[in-house]
Every structure is written in C-alpha cells, then in structure tokens.
Scaffold this active site. Structure first.
Site, PDB file in Angstrom:
ATOM      1  N   LYS A  56       0.836  -1.203   0.000  1.00 45.04           N
ATOM      2  CA  LYS A  56       0.000   0.000   0.000  1.00 45.04           C
ATOM      3  C   LYS A  56       0.873   1.256   0.000  1.00 45.04           C
ATOM      4  O   LYS A  56       0.597   2.231  -0.712  1.00 45.04           O
ATOM      5  CB  LYS A  56      -0.949  -0.015   1.216  1.00 45.04           C
ATOM      6  CG  LYS A  56      -2.032  -1.077   1.100  1.00 45.04           C
ATOM      7  CD  LYS A  56      -2.789  -1.324   2.392  1.00 45.04           C
ATOM      8  CE  LYS A  56      -3.783  -2.491   2.231  1.00 45.04           C
ATOM      9  NZ  LYS A  56      -4.427  -2.916   3.476  1.00 45.04           N
ATOM     10  N   GLN A 100      -3.848  -1.449   9.884  1.00 39.28           N
ATOM     11  CA  GLN A 100      -3.828  -2.778   9.259  1.00 39.28           C
ATOM     12  C   GLN A 100      -4.393  -3.796  10.239  1.00 39.28           C
ATOM     13  O   GLN A 100      -3.988  -3.846  11.394  1.00 39.28           O
ATOM     14  CB  GLN A 100      -2.377  -3.146   8.872  1.00 39.28           C
ATOM     15  CG  GLN A 100      -2.261  -4.458   8.119  1.00 39.28           C
ATOM     16  CD  GLN A 100      -2.943  -4.439   6.747  1.00 39.28           C
ATOM     17  OE1 GLN A 100      -2.914  -3.439   6.024  1.00 39.28           O
ATOM     18  NE2 GLN A 100      -3.588  -5.545   6.387  1.00 39.28           N
ATOM     19  N   ASP A 123     -10.050   3.960   4.970  1.00 36.58           N
ATOM     20  CA  ASP A 123     -10.234   2.520   4.791  1.00 36.58           C
ATOM     21  C   ASP A 123     -11.691   2.123   5.059  1.00 36.58           C
ATOM     22  O   ASP A 123     -12.072   0.971   4.869  1.00 36.58           O
ATOM     23  CB  ASP A 123      -9.288   1.776   5.757  1.00 36.58           C
ATOM     24  CG  ASP A 123      -8.990   0.351   5.303  1.00 36.58           C
ATOM     25  OD1 ASP A 123      -9.110   0.071   4.095  1.00 36.58           O
ATOM     26  OD2 ASP A 123      -8.636  -0.483   6.156  1.00 36.58           O
TER      27      ASP A 123
END
Ligand code: NAP
Length: 284
Positions: A56, A100, A123
């Site tokens: 990413k 994450q 996200d």
C-alpha cells in the site's frame, strides 16, 4: 465445449484509477503545497500484514501520496493503540489513516477503529463510515466493497433490479458490499456460516459475491447460468473462494484471483486518501 465467462480485469482497471488519483494528488500538491498523506499503523510483525502495508505504501509513493508508517510492538495495548490513532487523527499533516488488521486478539479492534477521525477513515472501517456509506451520504466506503462496485460499473453490470447474493457478512467486506448493492437498488440476500442449503440461495444470484475465506467453496453447482461472479476471497496460495475453472463455465463475467478484487481495494484506498486530503485542504 462449455461457454467461458469473460474476465473482469481488476489489475488493468485499478491502474487507470490509480493514474487518476495520482493526477489529482499532483494538482492538489501544486495548489496547496501539501501532498496527500496516508498514515499506516501496524501492530506486531505478521509477515502477511507487513507485506500488505508495504504494498500500500509503495503504491502511495508511485501516486504522489506521502505515507507515514507507525510500527508498534505486538504487546501494544488497546489504550496505547487508541492514543496513537487519536494523535494521528489530530495531526493536520495526516489526511488518511489505515490501521492494518487483524491487530491481535488482546486488542479491542473496534475501540481502535473508533479512534480514527471519520474525515480520515479512508479505509472505511468506522461505524460512521458504515452509516454514511449505507445512507449514501458523503463519507468513505469500505475499500474492498467500494472496489467491487467500481468493477461492476466498469463492466456495465447494473445492480438495480438484480438479485445479489453475498456469501459472508464480515464488517469489512460482506456486510458493507451488501449495503452498497442495496443502495444501488439490487435485491440483496446475505448468506453465512449458519445458512442452510447455501447452493439453493447462490443459484438465484444474478450477481454473486464470494466473501468467505474458504478456498474454492463455490463451484459451478452454486452458480446460475449467466451470473456475474465476484470472488473477493484471498486464501493462502492465492486461491479464491470460487472454484474458478468450473465457475467460469457458468458465469457470464468473473473475477480472477489474483488480479480481480485485490488491486481494486488498494486503488480505492488511494482514491479515498486523495478525496480526504482534498476535503481537508479545501480552504488552503
Ligand atoms: P471473515 O471475517 O472470516 O468472514 C467470513 C464470513 O464468511 C463470515 O460471515 C462467515 O459466517 C462466512 N462463512 C464462513 N464459512 C462459511 C461457509 N461454509 N458458508 C457460508 N458462509 C461462511 O472474513 P473476511 O475478512 O470477510 O474475508 C473473507 C475473504 O476475503 C478472505 O479470504 C479474505 O482474505 C478476503 N479478503 C480480501 C480482500 C481483498 O482486498 N481482496 C480484502 C478483505 C478480505 P459467520 O458470520 O456466520 O461466521
């Protein structure tokens, strides 16, 4: 010979979307003197998670998006993680935050997600984002579901009036993709581990979304002829939740694994990071 489905190429589409995000990032940087910035937070040293974060950040770098990485030890407590995310939420140089996951069983993941400011939740993991996404208001979609909708749009699949069956109901994937499809006027059925006679449901799907995490669970027997099959599964060994070879003999369109949904997830993350920066730097 059996008919064969057309491939939905997520890699190619994601490349186009990332190019557009890069152009917007460059224009924003030129206008405001500040490049969009994504903060990535990783707890522990899980190799798969490290790889995802590295990928990413690499993509960000290529798209002109700065990234700031925060690596925390595996023993980090919920309180410490919440403090880190709160500080990033208040930092004006950070426009988007990615935590994450999974973060480890000793951490209250929901408490951590909720420490991310809604305007930086690129996200799409907070309650706020789920609500705005479900109501069709301005906000951020969960990245994988958002990517799936873009893929459907690109291939001319109109959800309105179709029966969409989503197998899986996780907070980051199954549930939100169903809400996006509902928002686009599909009739949505959710299946999960307690569903009886899964195939009876999936065989009614005009659009079938596999979001399970069970290698090759869905075969030709689960698929209505001509259905659009989206395989979001990503199991060890690059194996999807759909048995591609048999499913491709029934579906009209199908995503490969890898190269289908995965690249679209990152493309959505980058796009939403630029969106977040644009909103935050509006007056700059
Ligand atoms: P998850 O949190 O484990 O959820 C799995 C869902 O599948 C649950 O709702 C579960 O039902 C359901 N399920 C499990 N076994 C089933 C069965 N035999 N029949 C029907 N439903 C069943 O997983 P997730 O995070 O949503 O991820 C799912 C898959 O997508 C994984 O392979 C993951 O790697 C992949 N993924 C890919 C991306 C990407 O970018 N490509 C992003 C995220 C996830 P219950 O709710 O009843 O337990």
């Amino acid at each position: 010979m059996s008919p064969t489905a057309r491939l939905m190429d997520g890699t190619a589409l994601a490349r186009q979307i990332v190019e557009q995000a890069a152009e917007r990032a460059a224009a924003l940087t030129e206008r405001t003197g500040q490049a969009p910035c994504l903060a990535t937070v990783l707890v522990g040293e899980d190799p798969a998670s490290e790889t995802y974060v590295r990928m990413k950040r690499n993509r960000c770098g290529k798209a002109g998006i700065r990234s700031r990485h925060v690596a925390l030890p595996a023993a980090t407590t919920t309180g410490e993680l919440v403090d880190t995310l709160t500080a990033l939420s208040q930092d004006p140089e950070v426009h988007g935050i990615l935590l994450q996951h999974p973060v480890g069983p000793h951490i209250d993941e929901r408490a951590a997600f909720e420490a991310i400011a809604p305007e930086k939740d690129v996200d799409g993991v907070t309650y706020h984002s789920f609500a705005t996404m479900s109501f069709g208001a301005e906000g951020f979609a969960s990245c994988t579901p958002g990517g799936i909708l873009r893929l459907l749009d690109h291939y001319g699949v109109e959800p309105a009036g179709k029966h969409a069956v989503v197998v899986g109901r996780s907070a980051i994937l199954g549930k939100p993709v169903g809400m996006l499809l509902l928002g686009r006027n599909a009739t949505v059925t959710y299946c999960h581990s307690r569903t009886t006679d899964l195939a009876a449901h999936t065989r009614q799907a005009d659009i079938l979304i596999a979001a399970v995490g069970r290698p090759r669970l869905l075969t030709a027997d689960h698929i209505k002829p001509g259905a659009v099959v989206i395989d979001a599964g990503y199991n060890p060994g690059n194996i999807g939740d759909v048995d591609f070879d048999s499913a491709a003999t029934r579906a009209s369109l199908i995503t490969p694994v890898p190269g289908g949904v995965g690249p679209m997830t990152i493309a959505t993350l980058l796009t939403q990071t630029v969106d977040a920066a644009a909103r935050q730097l509006k007056g700059a």
